[in-house]
Design a protein around this motif. Structure first.
Motif, mmCIF file in Angstrom:
data_model
loop_
_atom_site.group_PDB
_atom_site.id
_atom_site.type_symbol
_atom_site.label_atom_id
_atom_site.label_comp_id
_atom_site.label_asym_id
_atom_site.label_seq_id
_atom_site.Cartn_x
_atom_site.Cartn_y
_atom_site.Cartn_z
ATOM 1 N N GLU A 174 7.833 7.824 -7.143
ATOM 2 C CA GLU A 174 9.255 8.023 -7.407
ATOM 3 C C GLU A 174 10.129 7.596 -6.235
ATOM 4 O O GLU A 174 11.300 7.958 -6.150
ATOM 5 C CB GLU A 174 9.519 9.498 -7.725
ATOM 6 N N ALA A 175 9.566 6.797 -5.304
ATOM 7 C CA ALA A 175 10.363 6.319 -4.179
ATOM 8 C C ALA A 175 11.464 5.401 -4.688
ATOM 9 O O ALA A 175 11.255 4.613 -5.609
ATOM 10 C CB ALA A 175 9.474 5.583 -3.187
ATOM 11 N N SER A 176 12.634 5.506 -4.087
ATOM 12 C CA SER A 176 13.759 4.657 -4.497
ATOM 13 C C SER A 176 13.853 3.394 -3.660
ATOM 14 O O SER A 176 14.728 2.557 -3.881
ATOM 15 C CB SER A 176 15.072 5.440 -4.372
ATOM 16 N N GLY A 177 12.957 3.242 -2.696
ATOM 17 C CA GLY A 177 12.942 2.064 -1.845
ATOM 18 C C GLY A 177 11.731 2.094 -0.940
ATOM 19 O O GLY A 177 10.780 2.850 -1.165
ATOM 20 N N ALA A 178 11.751 1.265 0.100
ATOM 21 C CA ALA A 178 10.637 1.194 1.046
ATOM 22 C C ALA A 178 10.672 2.382 1.998
ATOM 23 O O ALA A 178 11.645 3.144 2.040
ATOM 24 C CB ALA A 178 10.709 -0.117 1.811
ATOM 25 N N TRP A 179 9.598 2.546 2.790
ATOM 26 C CA TRP A 179 9.551 3.637 3.759
ATOM 27 C C TRP A 179 8.676 3.229 4.951
ATOM 28 O O TRP A 179 7.854 2.324 4.857
ATOM 29 C CB TRP A 179 9.002 4.920 3.135
ATOM 30 N N LEU A 180 8.898 3.874 6.067
ATOM 31 C CA LEU A 180 8.084 3.654 7.254
ATOM 32 C C LEU A 180 6.819 4.500 7.149
ATOM 33 O O LEU A 180 6.886 5.693 6.876
ATOM 34 C CB LEU A 180 8.860 4.033 8.517
ATOM 35 N N GLY A 181 5.665 3.884 7.380
ATOM 36 C CA GLY A 181 4.408 4.605 7.264
ATOM 37 C C GLY A 181 3.408 4.151 8.302
ATOM 38 O O GLY A 181 3.641 3.208 9.059
ATOM 39 N N SER A 182 2.286 4.847 8.359
ATOM 40 C CA SER A 182 1.221 4.464 9.287
ATOM 41 C C SER A 182 -0.118 4.970 8.790
ATOM 42 O O SER A 182 -0.181 5.797 7.884
ATOM 43 C CB SER A 182 1.501 5.004 10.689
ATOM 44 N N TRP A 183 -1.199 4.492 9.415
ATOM 45 C CA TRP A 183 -2.539 4.825 8.948
ATOM 46 C C TRP A 183 -3.531 4.726 10.090
ATOM 47 O O TRP A 183 -3.437 3.838 10.934
ATOM 48 C CB TRP A 183 -2.947 3.856 7.841
ATOM 49 N N ILE A 184 -4.480 5.644 10.120
ATOM 50 C CA ILE A 184 -5.671 5.535 10.971
ATOM 51 C C ILE A 184 -6.865 5.837 10.082
ATOM 52 O O ILE A 184 -6.892 6.862 9.421
ATOM 53 C CB ILE A 184 -5.620 6.513 12.155
ATOM 54 N N PRO A 185 -7.855 4.946 10.039
ATOM 55 C CA PRO A 185 -8.947 5.104 9.072
ATOM 56 C C PRO A 185 -9.999 6.100 9.529
ATOM 57 O O PRO A 185 -9.989 6.564 10.658
ATOM 58 C CB PRO A 185 -9.529 3.696 8.984
ATOM 59 N N GLU A 186 -10.927 6.370 8.628
ATOM 60 C CA GLU A 186 -11.953 7.367 8.926
ATOM 61 C C GLU A 186 -13.249 6.752 9.399
ATOM 62 O O GLU A 186 -14.169 7.476 9.778
ATOM 63 C CB GLU A 186 -12.237 8.214 7.690
ATOM 64 N N THR A 187 -13.362 5.455 9.389
ATOM 65 C CA THR A 187 -14.609 4.831 9.821
ATOM 66 C C THR A 187 -14.300 3.645 10.710
ATOM 67 O O THR A 187 -13.193 3.110 10.667
ATOM 68 C CB THR A 187 -15.453 4.391 8.605
ATOM 69 N N GLY A 188 -15.264 3.248 11.513
ATOM 70 C CA GLY A 188 -15.020 2.257 12.540
ATOM 71 C C GLY A 188 -15.148 0.818 12.121
ATOM 72 O O GLY A 188 -15.630 -0.007 12.896
ATOM 73 N N THR A 189 -14.737 0.491 10.917
ATOM 74 C CA THR A 189 -14.707 -0.898 10.483
ATOM 75 C C THR A 189 -13.437 -1.134 9.681
ATOM 76 O O THR A 189 -12.708 -0.193 9.353
ATOM 77 C CB THR A 189 -15.917 -1.246 9.593
ATOM 78 N N ALA A 190 -13.187 -2.400 9.359
ATOM 79 C CA ALA A 190 -11.991 -2.749 8.599
ATOM 80 C C ALA A 190 -11.942 -2.068 7.246
ATOM 81 O O ALA A 190 -10.862 -1.863 6.678
ATOM 82 C CB ALA A 190 -11.919 -4.269 8.412
ATOM 83 N N ASP A 191 -13.096 -1.686 6.718
ATOM 84 C CA ASP A 191 -13.135 -1.001 5.427
ATOM 85 C C ASP A 191 -12.297 0.267 5.446
ATOM 86 O O ASP A 191 -11.740 0.669 4.422
ATOM 87 C CB ASP A 191 -14.585 -0.657 5.069
ATOM 88 N N GLY A 192 -12.158 0.893 6.585
ATOM 89 C CA GLY A 192 -11.377 2.119 6.669
ATOM 90 C C GLY A 192 -9.901 1.911 6.400
ATOM 91 O O GLY A 192 -9.186 2.866 6.077
ATOM 92 N N PHE A 193 -9.407 0.690 6.555
ATOM 93 C CA PHE A 193 -8.043 0.350 6.172
ATOM 94 C C PHE A 193 -7.998 -0.226 4.767
ATOM 95 O O PHE A 193 -7.148 0.136 3.955
ATOM 96 C CB PHE A 193 -7.467 -0.714 7.117
ATOM 97 N N LEU A 194 -8.901 -1.163 4.503
ATOM 98 C CA LEU A 194 -8.790 -1.991 3.299
ATOM 99 C C LEU A 194 -8.903 -1.178 2.019
ATOM 100 O O LEU A 194 -8.097 -1.359 1.093
ATOM 101 C CB LEU A 194 -9.870 -3.079 3.336
ATOM 102 N N GLY A 195 -9.894 -0.284 1.943
ATOM 103 C CA GLY A 195 -10.064 0.492 0.719
ATOM 104 C C GLY A 195 -8.928 1.451 0.440
ATOM 105 O O GLY A 195 -8.287 1.390 -0.616
ATOM 106 N N PRO A 196 -8.615 2.363 1.364
ATOM 107 C CA PRO A 196 -7.567 3.354 1.085
ATOM 108 C C PRO A 196 -6.177 2.753 0.916
ATOM 109 O O PRO A 196 -5.402 3.222 0.090
ATOM 110 C CB PRO A 196 -7.620 4.270 2.313
ATOM 111 N N LEU A 197 -5.844 1.735 1.704
ATOM 112 C CA LEU A 197 -4.481 1.203 1.657
ATOM 113 C C LEU A 197 -4.262 0.202 0.530
ATOM 114 O O LEU A 197 -3.166 0.152 -0.049
ATOM 115 C CB LEU A 197 -4.128 0.540 2.996
ATOM 116 N N TYR A 198 -5.270 -0.608 0.222
ATOM 117 C CA TYR A 198 -5.035 -1.720 -0.700
ATOM 118 C C TYR A 198 -5.947 -1.715 -1.923
ATOM 119 O O TYR A 198 -5.753 -2.506 -2.841
ATOM 120 C CB TYR A 198 -5.208 -3.053 0.050
ATOM 121 N N GLY A 199 -6.942 -0.824 -1.957
ATOM 122 C CA GLY A 199 -7.822 -0.755 -3.111
ATOM 123 C C GLY A 199 -7.160 -0.069 -4.289
ATOM 124 O O GLY A 199 -6.057 0.489 -4.187
ATOM 125 N N SER A 200 -7.818 -0.091 -5.425
ATOM 126 C CA SER A 200 -7.279 0.508 -6.648
ATOM 127 C C SER A 200 -6.939 1.975 -6.418
ATOM 128 O O SER A 200 -7.683 2.707 -5.770
ATOM 129 C CB SER A 200 -8.305 0.404 -7.782
#
Length: 722
Positions: free
Chosen positions: A612-638
């Motif tokens: 229900e966001a009406s526009g963009a927002w500032l956000g950030s992320w730190i993954p749970e595992t020590g590889t790129a998968d920790g970003f790719l799955g949670p942020l961009y996966g289904s």
């Protein structure tokens, strides 16, 4: 089961990357003692110039005669090593003094003296008090005095609110009041910019050299050429942990205190950034990386002499995962089959099976090639059997497997904690004798004390780096800042517009103008340098190219006369500057109106979670595992929170996770990230930096901050003789 307030999180939306349909854990603010969203490593704002209330007189700075002594309340126990004057062994400490009063003998701060005069308006000129010994003031209006955080007795801890808001990985910023010193840092925020904390930090390789990272102006540190001192004692300025058991460790603060006491199954190799076996002799996955066989090294024991066995590891994991124990680190085990029953009924996890004394198997509920990179965390370290059966005593006198042991136990109310080298450690023993932690609840005060000469090691803020001289080594972290995009809204759903928006932002210029030396410009869809990240070409549109941005915008489907909205948590003092800089770029380069929308954190979180966001927002992320998968799955996966869907990306990521080893998965992770550039699902902004200040006697090349746990590796530190 009732979880601690800082570990209760809203349910993820259906189809989220988390197979248990529960939120990613430990998404919390990594900096206790700060208002929500306030980044303690950011430059300090100008001090206030007006004051209402009693005018504090300047403190006495010189003295002749007996040194003034602080009165100690009857109900306060003074730690043995606190507030003790420095003197040469064999000589009596000084009792008389002429000249400036040493900080440890400073009289009570002036505001404790009754005042008759009140004042409203600009503060009169004159020095502000600079030192304080005794209870910290709880209220103050006007310029905040700079003072030492060290106090006689326990660290002051305001009570936490009953309705403390919660943190969500997708938007960050929690508008809760200042947490108590015992509250673990919240690992996730929207800007300030983004904290520490996503479920866990990760492995980075690009900026590391053996044990390195970037150094100060001169790499030839004078303290690096001396004679090693195996009997040296070092002090570390740090935050107080919430506990010393593996299950207590979920963030930078907990990991910093807990890691020296436990040998983990794997650790990050400073040379490669990949997990290297420690307590584990081998970790082998089956063909689809769902069942893992772990064999332990023989001959390892706990501090009490008991042998480390497969059974003790399995029992420790079940102990941490049990719902009734309420361990903050429990969700790290959620990928293991049977975790839900462990949480609900305290059942042993069905995915753990003991093969023999040194071998056990782990059955996951999905294929996950990066599993060994998660075993770096202390949460997976074994705890002695007697501790599993007697949590209370081991919480203050832990029995681990690490290179250090707690000296004399630990009182959670004290301001210091001392570890001594364990001489029977089966691995490589530390090259010095002991480490003492001095606890602070404020990063700026921690750094100020370091700059004043207190402590051998300290994480310092961006403002303090320039005053620390050459003795600062900078390490990259997994903090990834971005502009969150609602793909379900007109205009924002257009990939051409999102690319134009990214090209319009001068990341380097914004960071330089704001003094954010604790951040670097992002050049991809993960934090730079993670194993499995694509190279710099992953986000060519992360470059600043205003002419190309304008041309792309003209080709986009952005609705005519529509205003670009950029929301952020209003509780964050740093977010307005960042939002203003982005809005200026949008208006100047793209020629459209930009509205900054400060919202209460809870409101912003709810809007993002419910699409229900009406526009963009500032956000950030730190993954749970020590590889790129920790970003790719949670942020961009289904099932992500942006409404972004890319079936080709999902298939590429799944192919990586089905590999039998981390090394085999990495190129497939990189291939998956490369599929994001044309769509710009979020607009990458920054990645984080950890500034570690150190004295000359600390060998710089021996320093290493694990990017996964964000904790200095104290067992690797070398110390030269004075």
């Amino acid at each position: 089961m009732t979880q601690p307030p800082y570990h209760e999180y809203p349910q993820s939306s259906p189809g989220d990357y988390n197979p248990h349909n529960r939120p990613d854990p430990y998404l919390a603010d990594p900096h206790p003692g700060h208002p929500p969203g306030v980044d303690p490593y950011a430059p300090e704002p100008p001090a206030p110039t007006h004051h209402t209330g009693p005018i504090p007189p300047p403190p006495a700075t010189h003295h002749t005669g007996p040194l003034p002594q602080q009165p100690v309340p009857a109900d306060v126990t003074v730690p043995v090593r606190r507030n003790r004057p420095i003197h040469i062994p064999g000589q009596s400490p000084p009792t008389h003094h002429t000249g400036p009063i040493p900080a440890q003998h400073a009289p009570p701060v002036p505001h404790q003296v009754p005042q008759a005069t009140h004042h409203t308006g600009p503060m009169p000129a004159g020095p502000a008090p600079s030192h304080h010994t005794g209870p910290l003031p709880t209220h103050h209006t006007g310029p905040i005095p700079t003072h030492s955080v060290h106090t006689t007795g326990s660290i002051p801890q305001p009570p936490p609110p009953d309705d403390e808001p919660l943190i969500d990985p997708r938007i960050g910023y929690a508008p809760f009041p200042m947490p108590t010193a015992a509250t673990p840092p919240k690992r996730w925020r929207t800007w300030a910019i983004s904290g520490g904390a996503g479920v866990l930090a990760v492995l980075l390789v690009v900026w590391f050299i053996v044990a390195g990272g970037d150094s100060g102006p001169d790499d030839d540190q004078s303290g690096n050429s001396g004679v090693p001192d195996p009997n040296a004692a070092i002090t570390v300025n740090s935050y107080p942990p919430t506990g010393l058991l593996p299950g207590d460790s979920v963030d930078e603060i907990g990991n910093t205190a807990v890691q020296p006491l436990y040998t983990t199954l794997t650790r990050t190799d400073p040379n490669t950034g990949l997990p290297a076996n420690m307590l584990a002799e081998s970790i082998t996955g089956d063909d689809d990386a769902r069942e893992w066989t772990i064999t332990l090294r023989e001959g390892w024991t706990f501090h009490n002499g008991e042998p480390v066995t497969a059974e003790s590891v399995v029992d420790s994991w079940n102990y941490v995962a049990a719902g009734s124990m309420d361990f903050p680190a429990a969700p790290l085990f959620r990928w293991i089959e049977g975790y839900d029953n462990a949480q609900e009924n305290d059942d042993d996890m069905s995915g753990l099976s003991i093969v023999d004394d040194t071998t056990f198997t782990v059955r996951l509920d999905r294929s996950w090639a990066s599993f060994p990179a998660t075993l770096i965390y202390p949460a997976f370290a074994p705890l002695a059997p007697e501790c599993v059966n007697a949590q209370k005593s081991c919480a203050t006198r832990p029995i681990g497997t690490g290179p250090f042991v707690v000296k004399g136990g630990w009182d959670p109310g004290t301001t210091t904690l001392r570890y001594e080298r364990w001489d029977e450690y089966p691995g490589d023993e530390p090259a010095y004798a002991s480490v003492e932690f001095r606890f602070y609840t404020d990063t700026n005060l921690m750094g100020q004390d370091y700059l004043a000469g207190s402590g051998d090691l300290a994480r310092i803020s961006a403002d303090q780096v320039k005053n620390a001289g050459e003795g600062v080594t900078s390490f990259p972290t997994g903090e990834f800042g971005f502009i969150g995009i609602p793909h379900y809204l007109d205009g924002y759903a257009d990939a051409v517009f999102r690319r134009a928006l990214s090209l319009a932002i001068d990341r380097e210029g914004i960071l330089a103008d704001s003094g954010y030396t604790h951040r670097r410009a992002a050049d991809g869809f993960t934090a730079t340098g993670y194993p499995g990240s694509a190279d710099d070409s992953a986000c060519e549109d992360c470059a600043f190219a205003p002419d190309e941005a304008s041309a792309l915008f003209d080709q986009s489907d952005w609705p005519k006369d529509q205003t670009f909205e950029l929301a952020y948590a209003g509780e964050d003092k740093e977010a307005p500057r960042l939002a203003a800089a982005i809005c200026e770029a949008v208006t100047t380069t793209l020629g459209i109106d930009c509205e900054q929308v400060p919202l209460p954190y809870a409101t912003l979180r709810e809007a993002v979670e419910n699409d229900e966001a009406s526009g963009a927002w500032l956000g950030s992320w730190i993954p749970e595992t020590g590889t790129a998968d920790g970003f790719l799955g949670p942020l961009y996966g289904s099932g992500n929170q942006f409404g972004y869907q890319n079936d080709q990306f999902d298939q590429a990521l799944a192919a990586g996770n089905q590999q039998a080893s981390v090394e085999e998965a990495l190129p497939l992770y990189a291939a998956a990230e490369e599929k994001l550039a044309a769509y710009m699902p979020v607009v990458p902004l920054t990645t984080g930096v950890y500034h570690l200040a150190h004295r000359d006697r600390i060998v710089e090349d021996s320093l290493y901050v694990d990017p996964t746990t964000q904790a200095p590796q104290f067992d690797l530190v070398e110390v030269n003789a004075a």
